[in-house]
Write a protein that holds these residues in place. Structure first.
Motif, mmCIF file in Angstrom:
data_model
loop_
_atom_site.group_PDB
_atom_site.id
_atom_site.type_symbol
_atom_site.label_atom_id
_atom_site.label_comp_id
_atom_site.label_asym_id
_atom_site.label_seq_id
_atom_site.Cartn_x
_atom_site.Cartn_y
_atom_site.Cartn_z
ATOM 1 N N UNK A 56 0.836 -1.205 0.000
ATOM 2 C CA UNK A 56 0.000 0.000 0.000
ATOM 3 C C UNK A 56 0.866 1.249 0.000
ATOM 4 N N UNK A 57 1.990 1.192 0.736
ATOM 5 C CA UNK A 57 2.880 2.359 0.762
ATOM 6 C C UNK A 57 3.480 2.596 -0.621
ATOM 7 N N UNK A 59 2.042 2.049 -3.472
ATOM 8 C CA UNK A 59 1.015 2.752 -4.259
ATOM 9 C C UNK A 59 0.927 4.208 -3.811
ATOM 10 N N UNK A 60 0.890 4.405 -2.484
ATOM 11 C CA UNK A 60 0.672 5.744 -1.953
ATOM 12 C C UNK A 60 1.821 6.680 -2.323
ATOM 13 N N UNK B 138 -4.869 3.167 5.435
ATOM 14 C CA UNK B 138 -3.795 3.184 4.430
ATOM 15 C C UNK B 138 -4.363 2.896 3.044
ATOM 16 N N UNK B 139 -5.253 1.900 2.990
ATOM 17 C CA UNK B 139 -5.878 1.532 1.717
ATOM 18 C C UNK B 139 -6.612 2.728 1.131
ATOM 19 N N UNK B 141 -6.092 5.954 1.728
ATOM 20 C CA UNK B 141 -5.160 6.991 1.277
ATOM 21 C C UNK B 141 -4.542 6.601 -0.056
ATOM 22 N N UNK B 142 -4.208 5.304 -0.195
ATOM 23 C CA UNK B 142 -3.570 4.847 -1.434
ATOM 24 C C UNK B 142 -4.545 4.950 -2.598
#
Lengths: 211, 363
Positions: A56-57, A59-60, B138-139, B141-142
């Motif tokens: 996820x990080x 992607x972010x 987190x999901x 935000x992504x």
């Protein structure tokens, strides 16, 4: 074939395709978008490895922020593809050598004993195992000093980037909103007291003045 | 719920005496079918909401302007959204000369997709969530950070100057306010001690006031008031709504990245904007206003409370649009970077000290 393996092969095929198109696409914007697709596929593979935090990080940070700025730059630049291809063949040996060097390094690492399948921990995790929690625990206990050091280095990088772009230009006009908001009526408006009525001048004078 | 529907299926197929024949293969398909059913159950009300939100926007703003608003199609103009969507469906989708056709089509799709995907982790009531994952915040935000690609791709693929300028503005604005939103969520995560959205709501039901039957005083928006305001205002900026709608500022760049789009391609941008508005309202209600919790102890909790809070926040979106003049672009950037982000950092520090002090209220 297990379903997970099937998903892995599909995602891996997309990843390889996207990576190839990143370096072969003629249009730089298309290349950057294929790089985004490659990041996505990598995140999916990490997700299969139960590393949901890292996925996820990725992607972010990379898709959501870095690649957007990257696209920005690529779109703004006036890229002449013909000039980029100029002297392609004379640069090819050097590029190929660096590529081979990287392949050799990766082969050395991946075939070493630390990264062989036997050395890696098993796929089965205990019940209730949370990758995010474990990572957080390790970062803030065992590796807290390297972690803080890395954050300080990043902070230095941020401040340096700001300082590099911060230049005082004499010719720019800018407004200070707090000053604008703090303005009082008396600073801007001057009320002039005038008589509401005024005696008309004599008739002969009007005729002369009116011409 | 799952067993109930499964029983219904069994009863239905038993009418034809086919249940024993289809169950052996149907049981493998069932988990997939069940997920699909829940996705449809979330998306259909969402799409209806997205269709009717513009209607309410026009009505609410009309009444604020002392006008009547749409009143021709159906009673009170209630069929207006259907007429609008039919019109958009039958319009031709034009392609600008020398535009990058594939990316031109891809842009609106990638704008809408994240706005729908994010609903996977939104809890509607206790346990009413499609994917109850631990990394929910987190999901979110992504996924929401991907939406910006729709704008930047469509702006570039249009091969025209105004869309490109609009896309540049929108991208810079959205990235800036994403940081402020993420920062505001850091303190929420700190006090909730979880990244799971359902847990974030449950934590707001604990504390001295919640025990006294006044759950409303335990919600996050009181101890985190500055962050609540930052999140709400950043949400308006993130969805490119007035007064932060310089993206489509009709007096300057006409409609930003949407100029060259027509018909359904344009409708997708429209859907994405309103779906994002509803999503931001839901998230604000969940993070700061106690989600599905009832404000007082003697009334039962439930999804209707969440709906009421979301309706109020959506009304605020429309209210802002009718009230405030458009910000100038440099003022938007100043507000994001020089006001909101320092405010968030300061309040994270305050919350951190608060949690370590004997006055900690989140134990």
């Amino acid at each position: 074939m297990e379903f997970k393996t099937f998903v892995f092969y599909v995602v891996a095929a997309i990843l390889v395709f996207a990576a190839l198109r990143t370096i072969t696409a003629r249009n730089p914007v298309h290349a950057a978008l294929f790089l985004v697709l490659a990041f996505f596929s990598t995140a999916a593979i990490w997700m299969l490895l139960q590393a949901e935090f890292l996925a996820i990080i990725l992607i972010m940070v990379y898709v959501g922020a870095v690649m957007v700025l990257f696209l920005f730059v690529v779109m703004m630049l006036d890229i002449d593809i013909a000039r980029l291809r100029h002297r392609f063949w004379s640069y090819l040996p050097l590029g190929a050598m660096i590529g081979l060097l990287m392949v050799a390094e990766m082969a050395l690492v991946l075939s070493g004993k630390y990264f062989s399948a036997a050395a890696l921990p098993g796929q089965t995790m205990p019940e209730g195992y949370s990758n995010t929690k474990e990572l957080g625990r390790l970062l803030y206990t065992e590796f807290v000093f390297p972690f803080e050091l890395a954050s300080v280095i990043l902070l230095v990088g941020v401040i340096a980037a700001v300082m590099l772009t911060l230049r005082q230009r004499k010719d720019t006009k800018y407004q200070n909103p707090s000053e604008q908001l703090a303005v009082k009526r008396n600073d801007r408006v001057r009320l002039v007291k005038m008589a509401t009525e005024k005696d008309l001048p004599a008739e002969s004078e009007v005729k002369e003045g009116g011409q | 719920m799952e067993a109930l529907i499964l029983n219904f299926f069994q009863w239905f197929w038993n009418l034809f005496g086919l249940w024993d024949a289809i169950w052996p293969w149907f049981q493998h398909v069932w988990p997939l079918a069940w997920s699909m059913m829940r996705i449809v159950a979330i998306l259909v009300p969402l799409i209806v909401g997205v269709a009717y939100l513009p209607y309410f926007e026009r009505k609410v703003i009309a009444y604020m302007h002392v006008r009547i608003g749409p009143n021709r199609v159906g009673p009170f103009g209630l069929l207006q959204p259907i007429a609008d969507s039919l019109k958009l469906m039958f319009k031709e989708v034009l392609f600008p000369a020398k535009a990058s056709t594939k990316l031109f089509i891809f842009g609106p799709i990638i704008a809408l997709a994240p706005a729908l995907v994010a609903w996977a982790v939104v809890p509607f009531a206790d346990g009413w969530v499609l994917a109850d994952i631990d990394a929910g915040v987190l999901f979110l935000l992504a996924v929401t950070s991907i939406g910006v690609y729709g704008i930047i791709i469509s702006g570039w693929a249009s091969n025209s100057k105004y869309p490109f300028l609009g896309a540049m503005r929108a991208t810079a604005q959205m990235i800036s306010y994403e940081i402020a939103m993420g920062m505001a969520l850091v303190a929420v995560i700190m006090v909730s001690n979880s990244l799971n959205l359902s847990d974030i709501v449950r934590v707001q039901d604990q504390g001295r006031f919640a025990d006294m039957g006044l759950s409303i005083l335990s919600w996050n928006f009181i101890p985190l008031l500055p962050l609540f305001l930052v999140y709400l205002i950043s949400g308006v900026a993130e969805t490119n709504r007035a007064p932060f709608d310089v993206v489509e500022g009709e007096s300057e760049i006409v409609a930003g990245h949407m100029i060259e789009y027509s018909g359904m391609a344009f409708a997708l941008f429209f859907l994405a904007e309103y779906a994002n508005m509803i999503l931001v309202s839901f998230l604000t209600a969940i993070f700061f206003l106690g989600g599905w919790l009832s404000p007082v102890g003697f009334l039962p909790d439930g999804h209707h409370w969440l709906a009421a809070k979301v309706s109020f926040l959506l009304f605020c979106f429309l209210w802002f649009r009718a009230t405030f003049p458009r910000y100038r672009y440099d003022q938007i950037m100043r507000l994001g970077w020089k006001v909101f982000i320092p405010l968030c950092i300061a309040w994270i520090l305050v919350v951190g000290v608060w949690m370590m002090s004997p006055f900690n209220i989140w134990k």
